[in-house]
Design a protein around this motif. Structure first.
Motif, PDB file in Angstrom:
ATOM      1  N   HIS A 142     -27.058 -52.144  29.175  1.00 45.88           N
ATOM      2  CA  HIS A 142     -28.410 -51.607  29.031  1.00 45.88           C
ATOM      3  C   HIS A 142     -28.400 -50.134  29.424  1.00 45.88           C
ATOM      4  O   HIS A 142     -28.368 -49.788  30.610  1.00 45.88           O
ATOM      5  N   GLN A 143     -28.389 -49.279  28.424  1.00 48.03           N
ATOM      6  CA  GLN A 143     -28.284 -47.847  28.661  1.00 48.03           C
ATOM      7  C   GLN A 143     -29.470 -47.106  28.047  1.00 48.03           C
ATOM      8  O   GLN A 143     -30.236 -47.667  27.265  1.00 48.03           O
ATOM      9  N   ASN A 144     -29.597 -45.846  28.416  1.00 47.61           N
ATOM     10  CA  ASN A 144     -30.651 -44.977  27.889  1.00 47.61           C
ATOM     11  C   ASN A 144     -30.099 -43.591  27.633  1.00 47.61           C
ATOM     12  O   ASN A 144     -29.373 -43.050  28.480  1.00 47.61           O
ATOM     13  N   ALA A 145     -30.444 -43.034  26.491  1.00 41.22           N
ATOM     14  CA  ALA A 145     -30.301 -41.582  26.347  1.00 41.22           C
ATOM     15  C   ALA A 145     -31.421 -40.977  27.191  1.00 41.22           C
ATOM     16  O   ALA A 145     -32.545 -41.489  27.191  1.00 41.22           O
ATOM     17  N   THR A 146     -31.120 -39.923  27.918  1.00 42.78           N
ATOM     18  CA  THR A 146     -32.094 -39.373  28.861  1.00 42.78           C
ATOM     19  C   THR A 146     -32.335 -37.893  28.599  1.00 42.78           C
ATOM     20  O   THR A 146     -31.389 -37.119  28.408  1.00 42.78           O
ATOM     21  N   LEU A 147     -33.605 -37.515  28.601  1.00 44.94           N
ATOM     22  CA  LEU A 147     -33.990 -36.105  28.565  1.00 44.94           C
ATOM     23  C   LEU A 147     -34.288 -35.718  29.995  1.00 44.94           C
ATOM     24  O   LEU A 147     -35.217 -36.255  30.613  1.00 44.94           O
ATOM     25  N   HIS A 148     -33.495 -34.808  30.546  1.00 40.96           N
ATOM     26  CA  HIS A 148     -33.655 -34.501  31.965  1.00 40.96           C
ATOM     27  C   HIS A 148     -33.552 -33.001  32.220  1.00 40.96           C
ATOM     28  O   HIS A 148     -33.039 -32.235  31.400  1.00 40.96           O
ATOM     29  N   GLN A 149     -34.036 -32.618  33.368  1.00 37.70           N
ATOM     30  CA  GLN A 149     -34.000 -31.225  33.794  1.00 37.70           C
ATOM     31  C   GLN A 149     -32.571 -30.837  34.170  1.00 37.70           C
ATOM     32  O   GLN A 149     -31.857 -31.597  34.816  1.00 37.70           O
ATOM     33  N   VAL A 150     -32.166 -29.652  33.750  1.00 33.99           N
ATOM     34  CA  VAL A 150     -30.847 -29.136  34.126  1.00 33.99           C
ATOM     35  C   VAL A 150     -30.953 -28.501  35.509  1.00 33.99           C
ATOM     36  O   VAL A 150     -31.829 -27.671  35.763  1.00 33.99           O
ATOM     37  N   THR A 151     -30.063 -28.913  36.403  1.00 33.35           N
ATOM     38  CA  THR A 151     -29.997 -28.348  37.747  1.00 33.35           C
ATOM     39  C   THR A 151     -28.559 -27.904  38.017  1.00 33.35           C
ATOM     40  O   THR A 151     -27.702 -27.983  37.139  1.00 33.35           O
ATOM     41  N   THR A 152     -28.307 -27.482  39.239  1.00 28.92           N
ATOM     42  CA  THR A 152     -26.950 -27.065  39.590  1.00 28.92           C
ATOM     43  C   THR A 152     -26.004 -28.259  39.730  1.00 28.92           C
ATOM     44  O   THR A 152     -24.789 -28.082  39.831  1.00 28.92           O
ATOM     45  N   THR A 153     -26.552 -29.471  39.752  1.00 34.98           N
ATOM     46  CA  THR A 153     -25.729 -30.680  39.774  1.00 34.98           C
ATOM     47  C   THR A 153     -25.782 -31.322  38.396  1.00 34.98           C
ATOM     48  O   THR A 153     -26.865 -31.558  37.859  1.00 34.98           O
ATOM     49  N   ILE A 154     -24.637 -31.612  37.818  1.00 38.27           N
ATOM     50  CA  ILE A 154     -24.576 -32.106  36.443  1.00 38.27           C
ATOM     51  C   ILE A 154     -25.250 -33.469  36.312  1.00 38.27           C
ATOM     52  O   ILE A 154     -24.954 -34.396  37.063  1.00 38.27           O
ATOM     53  N   ASP A 155     -26.179 -33.555  35.349  1.00 39.05           N
ATOM     54  CA  ASP A 155     -26.844 -34.807  34.967  1.00 39.05           C
ATOM     55  C   ASP A 155     -27.534 -35.513  36.130  1.00 39.05           C
ATOM     56  O   ASP A 155     -27.469 -36.742  36.253  1.00 39.05           O
ATOM     57  N   GLU A 156     -28.231 -34.750  36.966  1.00 35.22           N
ATOM     58  CA  GLU A 156     -28.970 -35.381  38.061  1.00 35.22           C
ATOM     59  C   GLU A 156     -30.393 -34.853  38.189  1.00 35.22           C
ATOM     60  O   GLU A 156     -31.066 -35.121  39.162  1.00 35.22           O
ATOM     61  N   GLY A 157     -30.889 -34.122  37.198  1.00 39.75           N
ATOM     62  CA  GLY A 157     -32.245 -33.586  37.283  1.00 39.75           C
ATOM     63  C   GLY A 157     -33.302 -34.632  36.972  1.00 39.75           C
ATOM     64  O   GLY A 157     -33.002 -35.764  36.573  1.00 39.75           O
ATOM     65  N   ILE A 158     -34.559 -34.249  37.146  1.00 39.15           N
ATOM     66  CA  ILE A 158     -35.694 -35.130  36.864  1.00 39.15           C
ATOM     67  C   ILE A 158     -35.627 -35.601  35.413  1.00 39.15           C
ATOM     68  O   ILE A 158     -35.419 -34.810  34.502  1.00 39.15           O
ATOM     69  N   VAL A 159     -35.820 -36.902  35.204  1.00 40.99           N
ATOM     70  CA  VAL A 159     -35.816 -37.477  33.853  1.00 40.99           C
ATOM     71  C   VAL A 159     -37.241 -37.455  33.304  1.00 40.99           C
ATOM     72  O   VAL A 159     -38.162 -37.987  33.917  1.00 40.99           O
ATOM     73  N   PHE A 160     -37.401 -36.843  32.123  1.00 39.25           N
ATOM     74  CA  PHE A 160     -38.714 -36.730  31.494  1.00 39.25           C
ATOM     75  C   PHE A 160     -38.962 -37.808  30.441  1.00 39.25           C
ATOM     76  O   PHE A 160     -40.106 -38.189  30.198  1.00 39.25           O
ATOM     77  N   ASP A 161     -37.914 -38.276  29.796  1.00 37.93           N
ATOM     78  CA  ASP A 161     -38.084 -39.259  28.729  1.00 37.93           C
ATOM     79  C   ASP A 161     -36.751 -39.980  28.511  1.00 37.93           C
ATOM     80  O   ASP A 161     -35.686 -39.437  28.851  1.00 37.93           O
ATOM     81  N   THR A 162     -36.821 -41.195  27.979  1.00 40.99           N
ATOM     82  CA  THR A 162     -35.611 -41.968  27.718  1.00 40.99           C
ATOM     83  C   THR A 162     -35.711 -42.672  26.366  1.00 40.99           C
ATOM     84  O   THR A 162     -36.803 -42.903  25.845  1.00 40.99           O
ATOM     85  N   GLU A 163     -34.564 -43.002  25.819  1.00 45.60           N
ATOM     86  CA  GLU A 163     -34.473 -43.783  24.585  1.00 45.60           C
ATOM     87  C   GLU A 163     -33.451 -44.891  24.823  1.00 45.60           C
ATOM     88  O   GLU A 163     -32.246 -44.630  24.943  1.00 45.60           O
ATOM     89  N   PRO A 164     -33.907 -46.152  24.933  1.00 46.20           N
ATOM     90  CA  PRO A 164     -32.991 -47.241  25.278  1.00 46.20           C
ATOM     91  C   PRO A 164     -32.066 -47.638  24.130  1.00 46.20           C
ATOM     92  O   PRO A 164     -32.399 -47.485  22.957  1.00 46.20           O
ATOM     93  N   TYR A 165     -30.912 -48.160  24.491  1.00 46.86           N
ATOM     94  CA  TYR A 165     -29.982 -48.732  23.526  1.00 46.86           C
ATOM     95  C   TYR A 165     -29.087 -49.741  24.235  1.00 46.86           C
ATOM     96  O   TYR A 165     -29.041 -49.774  25.474  1.00 46.86           O
ATOM     97  N   LEU A 166     -28.414 -50.563  23.454  1.00 53.30           N
ATOM     98  CA  LEU A 166     -27.520 -51.581  23.998  1.00 53.30           C
ATOM     99  C   LEU A 166     -26.080 -51.315  23.562  1.00 53.30           C
ATOM    100  O   LEU A 166     -25.817 -51.105  22.378  1.00 53.30           O
ATOM    101  N   LEU A 167     -25.180 -51.360  24.509  1.00 46.61           N
ATOM    102  CA  LEU A 167     -23.758 -51.316  24.189  1.00 46.61           C
ATOM    103  C   LEU A 167     -23.286 -52.723  23.846  1.00 46.61           C
ATOM    104  O   LEU A 167     -23.869 -53.708  24.292  1.00 46.61           O
ATOM    105  N   ASP A 168     -22.247 -52.806  23.056  1.00 45.67           N
ATOM    106  CA  ASP A 168     -21.657 -54.093  22.695  1.00 45.67           C
ATOM    107  C   ASP A 168     -20.187 -54.053  23.087  1.00 45.67           C
ATOM    108  O   ASP A 168     -19.365 -53.431  22.402  1.00 45.67           O
ATOM    109  N   ILE A 169     -19.854 -54.717  24.185  1.00 41.21           N
ATOM    110  CA  ILE A 169     -18.493 -54.625  24.718  1.00 41.21           C
ATOM    111  C   ILE A 169     -17.472 -55.337  23.829  1.00 41.21           C
ATOM    112  O   ILE A 169     -16.266 -55.187  24.026  1.00 41.21           O
ATOM    113  N   LYS A 170     -17.951 -56.104  22.845  1.00 41.25           N
ATOM    114  CA  LYS A 170     -17.045 -56.774  21.920  1.00 41.25           C
ATOM    115  C   LYS A 170     -16.649 -55.869  20.758  1.00 41.25           C
ATOM    116  O   LYS A 170     -15.744 -56.209  19.990  1.00 41.25           O
ATOM    117  N   LYS A 171     -17.333 -54.740  20.638  1.00 41.42           N
ATOM    118  CA  LYS A 171     -17.050 -53.831  19.527  1.00 41.42           C
ATOM    119  C   LYS A 171     -16.296 -52.604  20.023  1.00 41.42           C
ATOM    120  O   LYS A 171     -16.091 -52.414  21.214  1.00 41.42           O
TER     121      LYS A 171
END
Length: 200
Positions: A142-171
């Motif tokens: 259960h994952q999400n593409a995330t729209l987030h604020q850019v900060t000095t720490t990579i990929d840890e800013g405030i999340v403004f919006d998400t788009e969910p998707y499912l991974l398939d470990i069999k593929k």
């Protein structure tokens, strides 16, 4: 000019150029060419990426169909100084990054321009490089593409919006990477048609 859209120089990011609104006068498309084979080898040497994962990523990139896009001379950047020059020239109200490899430095962040990034996995748990591969290994489907604020720490800013998707470990890894980036593209399309980050 309203939005500066910084896209990576790959076939996934090319899909964004087919969005009708990307060619609007309120959007300036910039192509990020900061990623190179030399940089990939440095990341492998520093053990930030495994050699096997790099091969998988390059193979998936090779297997994707090229997208037919209008031939345009988009501005290009290879470093933070290039980006800074474009900011000073165009004075964007916000900047959105998608598939961009450039690590934004403190000098640009300190300008106070809203900087937003689309990362195609949950953050902060799966921030940074190799996120989709790590999520598959963890069976965290259960994952999400995330729209987030850019900060000095990579990929840890405030999340403004998400788009969910499912991974398939069999593929395959390529299948799952495509699913993740398609979610990212849907989120990007929604984001450029919104006023997230822009002061009213």
């Amino acid at each position: 000019m309203k939005t500066m859209l910084i896209l990576g120089a790959d076939r996934i990011a090319q899909k964004a150029l087919t969005f009708p609104d990307v060619n609007a006068t309120s959007i300036l498309v910039v192509i990020d060419r900061s990623t190179s084979l030399g940089r990939l080898f440095r990341l492998i040497w520093r053990r930030r990426l495994s050699l096997m994962l790099v091969f998988k990523m390059l193979y998936c990139q090779h297997m994707r169909n090229s997208i037919s896009v209008p031939q345009q001379d988009f501005p290009e950047i290879k470093c933070n100084n290039d980006l800074l020059a474009l900011i000073d020239k165009y004075h964007p109200a916000r900047i959105i990054l998608f598939r961009a490899g450039l690590v934004i430095n403190k000098g640009i962040i300190s300008r106070g321009i809203p900087l937003l990034n689309i990362h195609c996995a949950n953050i902060p748990e799966y921030g940074g490089l190799g996120s989709i591969d790590r999520a598959i290994s963890d069976k965290s489907i259960h994952q999400n593409a995330t729209l987030h604020q850019v900060t000095t720490t990579i990929d840890e800013g405030i999340v403004f919006d998400t788009e969910p998707y499912l991974l398939d470990i069999k593929k395959s890894y390529c299948h799952n990477e495509n699913v993740a980036y398609e979610a990212g593209l849907r989120l990007l399309f929604r984001s450029i048609n919104s006023d997230i980050g822009i002061e009213k």
